[in-house]
Design an enzyme around this catalytic site. Structure first.
Site, PDB file in Angstrom:
ATOM      1  N   SER A  70     -23.736 -18.574  20.774  1.00 21.47           N
ATOM      2  CA  SER A  70     -22.527 -18.553  21.578  1.00 21.47           C
ATOM      3  C   SER A  70     -21.603 -19.704  21.148  1.00 21.47           C
ATOM      4  O   SER A  70     -21.265 -19.824  19.971  1.00 21.47           O
ATOM      5  CB  SER A  70     -22.895 -18.638  23.064  1.00 21.47           C
ATOM      6  OG  SER A  70     -21.798 -18.402  23.885  1.00 21.47           O
ATOM      7  N   ASP A  76     -24.091  -6.994  23.943  1.00 18.30           N
ATOM      8  CA  ASP A  76     -23.291  -8.197  24.184  1.00 18.30           C
ATOM      9  C   ASP A  76     -21.817  -7.805  24.129  1.00 18.30           C
ATOM     10  O   ASP A  76     -21.292  -7.504  23.063  1.00 18.30           O
ATOM     11  CB  ASP A  76     -23.617  -9.256  23.124  1.00 18.30           C
ATOM     12  CG  ASP A  76     -22.870 -10.564  23.345  1.00 18.30           C
ATOM     13  OD1 ASP A  76     -22.018 -10.638  24.252  1.00 18.30           O
ATOM     14  OD2 ASP A  76     -23.141 -11.516  22.588  1.00 18.30           O
ATOM     15  N   HIS A 125     -25.018 -10.683  26.529  1.00 19.51           N
ATOM     16  CA  HIS A 125     -24.805 -11.932  25.789  1.00 19.51           C
ATOM     17  C   HIS A 125     -25.991 -12.881  25.926  1.00 19.51           C
ATOM     18  O   HIS A 125     -26.345 -13.590  24.983  1.00 19.51           O
ATOM     19  CB  HIS A 125     -23.528 -12.615  26.283  1.00 19.51           C
ATOM     20  CG  HIS A 125     -23.171 -13.849  25.520  1.00 19.51           C
ATOM     21  ND1 HIS A 125     -22.963 -13.850  24.154  1.00 19.51           N
ATOM     22  CD2 HIS A 125     -22.993 -15.140  25.922  1.00 19.51           C
ATOM     23  CE1 HIS A 125     -22.668 -15.075  23.753  1.00 19.51           C
ATOM     24  NE2 HIS A 125     -22.688 -15.875  24.802  1.00 19.51           N
TER      25      HIS A 125
END
Length: 385
Positions: A157, A322, A355
């Protein structure tokens, strides 16, 4: 808490503090005259200091990536499933470093720290920091630890953005880059999510323009709401449906605004728990760092041009469900690296977790990570011989 430390755990770890008294110039035009970084290490640094791996954390992460601080801990570090003896990031082979970034609220210098020039807490006056600033400070930590070149730098991320910046800013200081569930810049929708989160904090009457500690207050409602919003975006619709569906806490509708659906209870719990461990000003800073990251802006929007500076090999990983950082965003990076003539591997992992999948020990994901890093470790062994 464990009755016995698992054999594949790094065990009990003690955070360390690195103090820096050389000013750090920031992207915003301000500077920090002095600052500290809190970090943890797992494994042993080899004689040539060539087996180090740096872990870059995401928005709400910190330096405690693996192991336990005490036997009374309710859970291990945030990436304990991936870091440890025999795990994907194998501490029998690598010396692993995890830190809390500048602006954080877990021990590194940030808004809750004392400004040495005023003797008061920084709070709202703490300068805006960027991914570029974090990477500069991380490089200084590497210098302090005697590490010239990392065997690999790994992040998911927002952490993946830091890895990408490392490959551009310090191309000779890492041999391998692992970028998981990330993007070359935020989409407009993601910037919008971040702004809603910030506004929820700023509009909390207990925020006091960011100087809430001086006012003996904490904007728990605003920060909790920001976390609730973020948490929804970290999960997939399928994952939320499978976990909660339309389960209710009562046998029939109550026709009021209290908690009725289990998902409502879950989100409120997540929001309230977050306010007990995180700082609102830090949350604001982290989201701005996300918004500002756009390395291709240096080359008129040409991502392959800016990535032509990189000299390391890359592994990109994305997850099918995601939607915050979709596989297409990872593929933008992959395609730019291919165009720039770089060595890149890519895996799109089937996952239901959205995610947040980058934090889960999904078998194929762990296999991909382990296979790549085993090759890195084998290359180190060959070089030493």
């Amino acid at each position: 808490m464990p009755d016995v430390i698992p054999a594949d755990s790094v065990g009990i770890v003690t955070p360390q503090i690195a103090q820096f008294d050389t000013p750090l110039a920031l992207s915003c035009g301000q500077s920090l005259s002095s600052y500290q970084l809190i970090y943890e290490t797992y494994g042993t640094l080899n004689q040539s200091a060539s087996n180090a791996i740096l872990i870059c954390h995401a928005l709400s992460g910190d330096h405690h990536a693996a192991g336990y601080h005490a036997m009374s801990d309710s859970k291990p570090g945030w990436w304990d499933t991936a870091i440890g003896p025999g795990k994907a990031i194998d501490t029998n082979k690598f010396f692993v470093i995890a830190l809390n970034n500048l602006g954080g609220c877990c021990g590194s210098t940030g808004p809750t720290s004392i400004n040495p020039e005023t003797g008061q807490r920084w709070e709202a006056s703490f300068p805006i920091v960027t991914v570029e600033d974090w990477v500069e400070s991380q490089a200084r930590l590497a210098d302090l630890l005697g590490i010239q070149t990392f065997a690999a730098i790994v992040g998911g991320s927002l952490g993946g953005m830091q890895v990408l910046e490392w490959s551009i800013r310090f191309p000779t200081r890492l041999q391998s880059a692992v970028i998981v569930a990330s993007a070359p810049k935020l989409s407009t929708q993601n910037i919008a999510f971040n702004e809603v989160a910030r506004q929820s904090i700023r509009r909390d009457p207990d925020f006091f323009d960011g100087n809430y500690i001086d006012n003996n207050s904490v904007p728990t409602n605003g920060l909790g709401l920001a976390r609730m919003l973020g948490h929804i975006t970290y999960l997939s619709d399928d994952a939320m449906g499978a976990k909660f569906g339309r389960q209710m806490r009562h046998d029939s509708y109550q026709y009021n605004y209290g908690i009725e659906f289990e998902v409502e209870s879950y989100l409120r719990y997540q929001g309230e728990a977050f306010t007990k461990r995180f700082d609102a000003n830090t949350y604001m800073l982290m989201t701005k760092a996300l918004d500002y990251f756009d390395p291709a802006s240096q080359t008129n929007g040409d991502l392959s041009a800016v990535l032509s500076r990189a000299q390391c090999e890359f592994l990109l990983v994305s997850f099918t469900t995601d939607w915050r950082f979709s596989p297409e965003r990872s593929e933008e990076i992959v395609n730019a690296l291919v165009k720039a003539g770089k060595s890149v591997s890519y895996a799109k992992i089937e996952a239901t977790e959205g995610h947040d999948a980058f934090l889960f020990p999904i078998p194929r994901y762990m296999t991909v990570l382990n296979t790549f890093l085993t090759r890195v470790a084998n290359r180190l062994t060959t070089e030493i011989k």
